[in-house]
Write a protein that holds these residues in place. Structure first.
Motif, PDB file in Angstrom:
ATOM      1  N   LEU A  28       0.817  -1.217   0.000  1.00 21.79           N
ATOM      2  CA  LEU A  28       0.000   0.000   0.000  1.00 21.79           C
ATOM      3  C   LEU A  28       0.850   1.266   0.000  1.00 21.79           C
ATOM      4  N   SER A  29       2.075   1.170   0.486  1.00 20.57           N
ATOM      5  CA  SER A  29       2.930   2.358   0.506  1.00 20.57           C
ATOM      6  C   SER A  29       3.402   2.746  -0.893  1.00 20.57           C
ATOM      7  N   VAL A  30       3.399   1.812  -1.827  1.00 14.59           N
ATOM      8  CA  VAL A  30       3.864   2.111  -3.185  1.00 14.59           C
ATOM      9  C   VAL A  30       2.936   3.113  -3.877  1.00 14.59           C
ATOM     10  N   PRO A  31       1.638   2.851  -4.015  1.00 14.35           N
ATOM     11  CA  PRO A  31       0.795   3.880  -4.642  1.00 14.35           C
ATOM     12  C   PRO A  31       0.655   5.124  -3.769  1.00 14.35           C
ATOM     13  N   GLY A  32       0.700   4.945  -2.453  1.00 15.13           N
ATOM     14  CA  GLY A  32       0.613   6.095  -1.562  1.00 15.13           C
ATOM     15  C   GLY A  32       1.804   7.016  -1.689  1.00 15.13           C
ATOM     16  N   SER A  33       2.933   6.469  -2.080  1.00 16.42           N
ATOM     17  CA  SER A  33       4.136   7.275  -2.233  1.00 16.42           C
ATOM     18  C   SER A  33       4.291   7.830  -3.645  1.00 16.42           C
ATOM     19  N   ILE A  34       3.956   7.040  -4.643  1.00 14.60           N
ATOM     20  CA  ILE A  34       4.207   7.431  -6.027  1.00 14.60           C
ATOM     21  C   ILE A  34       3.059   8.236  -6.627  1.00 14.60           C
ATOM     22  N   LEU A  35       1.841   7.770  -6.459  1.00 10.44           N
ATOM     23  CA  LEU A  35       0.706   8.384  -7.150  1.00 10.44           C
ATOM     24  C   LEU A  35       0.230   9.690  -6.534  1.00 10.44           C
ATOM     25  N   THR A  36       0.658  10.004  -5.336  1.00 11.18           N
ATOM     26  CA  THR A  36       0.154  11.213  -4.684  1.00 11.18           C
ATOM     27  C   THR A  36       0.974  12.448  -4.986  1.00 11.18           C
ATOM     28  N   TRP A  37       2.175  12.301  -5.556  1.00  7.25           N
ATOM     29  CA  TRP A  37       2.991  13.468  -5.897  1.00  7.25           C
ATOM     30  C   TRP A  37       2.346  14.220  -7.046  1.00  7.25           C
ATOM     31  N   ASP A  38       2.253  15.535  -6.909  1.00  6.30           N
ATOM     32  CA  ASP A  38       1.663  16.418  -7.920  1.00  6.30           C
ATOM     33  C   ASP A  38       0.226  16.047  -8.263  1.00  6.30           C
ATOM     34  N   SER A  39      -0.480  15.472  -7.309  1.00  8.26           N
ATOM     35  CA  SER A  39      -1.867  15.083  -7.563  1.00  8.26           C
ATOM     36  C   SER A  39      -2.858  16.060  -6.959  1.00  8.26           C
ATOM     37  N   GLY A  40      -2.388  17.010  -6.187  1.00  7.32           N
ATOM     38  CA  GLY A  40      -3.287  17.954  -5.543  1.00  7.32           C
ATOM     39  C   GLY A  40      -3.749  17.512  -4.165  1.00  7.32           C
ATOM     40  N   LEU A  41      -3.403  16.307  -3.764  1.00  7.95           N
ATOM     41  CA  LEU A  41      -3.750  15.848  -2.429  1.00  7.95           C
ATOM     42  C   LEU A  41      -2.871  16.562  -1.407  1.00  7.95           C
ATOM     43  N   PRO A  42      -3.439  16.956  -0.296  1.00  8.69           N
ATOM     44  CA  PRO A  42      -2.626  17.658   0.705  1.00  8.69           C
ATOM     45  C   PRO A  42      -1.557  16.735   1.305  1.00  8.69           C
ATOM     46  N   GLY A  43      -0.354  17.241   1.392  1.00  9.04           N
ATOM     47  CA  GLY A  43       0.738  16.485   2.005  1.00  9.04           C
ATOM     48  C   GLY A  43       1.461  15.545   1.080  1.00  9.04           C
ATOM     49  N   GLU A  44       0.903  15.270  -0.043  1.00  7.98           N
ATOM     50  CA  GLU A  44       1.476  14.380  -1.059  1.00  7.98           C
ATOM     51  C   GLU A  44       1.984  13.080  -0.442  1.00  7.98           C
TER      52      GLU A  44
END
Length: 96
Positions: A28-44
């Motif tokens: 679960l840390s893989v998509p949480g780490s990779i897909l959240t960068w530059d996605s607009g989610l707070p804290g990335e």
């Protein structure tokens, strides 16, 4: 004359649960780490991936030290979590 023991020794073994917890957290840390960068989610990745990655590392270490079965799952979770922690740190340090 042979000595046949009717008991089962379970004192030195744990269940496989800690190993699989490490594996799931690492996965679960893989998509949480990779897909959240530059996605607009707070804290990335710091908020979404890093806590899962750190938990995977801790769970993997606990499983390996506790002699849990399914060591492959503990090692895989530990490696995935460690790789995501390293990726987040390097991405922050050297990213644009």
């Amino acid at each position: 004359m042979t000595n046949i023991s009717s008991g089962v020794d379970l004192a030195g073994h744990q269940s496989a649960r800690p190993s699989y917890v490490a594996l799931v957290l690492g996965a679960l840390s893989v998509p949480g780490s990779i897909l959240t960068w530059d996605s607009g989610l707070p804290g990335e990745g710091w908020v979404w991936g890093l806590p899962l990655a750190l938990a995977a590392v801790v769970a993997g270490i606990v499983a390996l030290r506790g002699l849990a079965t399914a060591r492959w799952a503990a090692v895989t979770g530990l490696v995935l979590g460690g790789a995501m922690v390293l990726m987040i740190v390097l991405w922050t340090a050297f990213g644009s």
